[in-house]
Every structure is written in C-alpha cells, then in structure tokens.
Scaffold this active site. Structure first.
Site, PDB file in Angstrom:
ATOM      1  CG  HIS A   1      -5.565  -3.132 -12.047  1.00 26.81           C
ATOM      2  ND1 HIS A   1      -4.816  -2.887 -13.391  1.00 26.81           N
ATOM      3  CD2 HIS A   1      -5.079  -4.690 -11.749  1.00 26.81           C
ATOM      4  CE1 HIS A   1      -4.221  -4.055 -14.367  1.00 26.81           C
ATOM      5  NE2 HIS A   1      -4.543  -5.194 -13.181  1.00 26.81           N
TER       6      HIS A   1
ATOM      7  CD  GLU B   1      -5.031   2.188 -11.624  1.00 22.83           C
ATOM      8  OE1 GLU B   1      -4.919   1.109 -10.704  1.00 22.83           O
ATOM      9  OE2 GLU B   1      -4.805   2.339 -13.114  1.00 22.83           O
TER      10      GLU B   1
ATOM     11  CB  CYS C   1      -3.769  -1.880 -17.623  1.00 19.63           C
ATOM     12  SG  CYS C   1      -5.493  -1.630 -16.678  1.00 19.63           S
TER      13      CYS C   1
ATOM     14  CB  CYS D   1      -7.246   0.797 -14.975  1.00 19.70           C
ATOM     15  SG  CYS D   1      -7.859  -0.016 -13.826  1.00 19.70           S
TER      16      CYS D   1
END
Length: 160
Positions: free
Chosen positions: A79, A81, A117, A120
């Site tokens: 991801h 992040e 999410c 993260c």
C-alpha cells in the site's frame, strides 16, 4: 487568483504520486510531511522486483470478485502508506502528517472513501505519525488524529 490552502496543496502532491501506482483497481498516493517538508512519498504497487498487476494485465482479487477492503493477502501490492513509511526514517515521521489520495484505476474518479486499511493504520501508529488527511473530493478531505486509532482500537474483538 486565490492561493490554494496548504492541506489541498499536499493532497494534490499525493494525487500526483498516485499516477505511479500499478494497481488495476485503485490507485493511491501518500506523502509524509513534517514541519512543512515532504519526508517521503509512496504509491501502491508490487514489491520491488516482482511483476506488477499492470504488467501481468490482471488482478487476482478482481478476477475472484473479492470486494474492496477484503482478502488483502491475495493482493500483490504494498500500500501507498506502507511504501511511504518504508522510505522514511522514523525520526523524520514522529509528529508528522500523512496525506492520502486515491482514484479508481478505470474511471480516474477520486475515491470519496479513501482511508488507510487496518494494517496500514498499525504501521502509521508505530511510525509516530500524528495525523492522517484523506482526500474525499476535489477540495474536500477528512482529518484523523492517529491517537483516535490507538484509543478506539478496532482490532479488539467485540465480546458480548
């Protein structure tokens, strides 16, 4: 001409970063800012050296009709992040702000529900980042104090 506010300025940069995304479903870009300096950027894509979904021309989760937000273990991507956090030293993130922008890969529409999410969120908590700002529209956004994720722990099971 009116000067753009700083929050949307940083979100615009995150929106530019997402153009490097290799995901066939959703493109995300993230930047980490501390003391008005960009510390790091990240976008979603396969780990270094592995083939990206755009290169393979398919998405496993999409081909299995897996709804957004479910079965991340089947996703090839790291991801945005997480990539931004990986690319920064912790001392440069403590007290900083993470800006996140997302777009649909097919329509390029802004994702109005962009949010990190649960995995993260854990990374963000441990990184020392203080605030997360997520774009929800062309000039709109949400702001979250990371401490809310610490004290409103959504990873605990709800026991009757």
């Amino acid at each position: 001409m009116e000067r753009k506010d700083k929050t949307n300025y940083y979100l615009d940069i995150a929106d530019t970063v997402l153009n490097r995304s290799t995901c066939l479903r959703r493109k995300y870009g993230a930047i980490i800012v501390l003391n008005d300096e960009i510390v790091s950027t990240g976008y979603n894509g396969a780990p270094r050296g592995r083939k990206n979904c755009i290169d393979l021309q398919y998405c496993t989760r999409e081909s299995l009709n897996i709804p957004s937000g479910e079965r991340y273990e089947l996703c090839r991507s790291v991801h945005a992040e997480a990539n931004a956090i990986i690319s920064a030293a912790r001392k440069t993130m403590i007290g900083g702000t993470l800006y996140l922008a997302g777009r649909d890969s097919k329509t390029n529409d802004i994702l109005p529900d962009a949010t990190p999410c649960s995995m993260c969120r854990r990374l963000i908590i441990n990184s020392g980042i203080k605030k997360v700002v997520c774009r929800t529209g062309a000039d709109t956004y949400t702001e979250t104090d990371v401490r809310d994720w610490v004290f409103g722990d959504d990873s605990l099971p709800k026991i009757p």
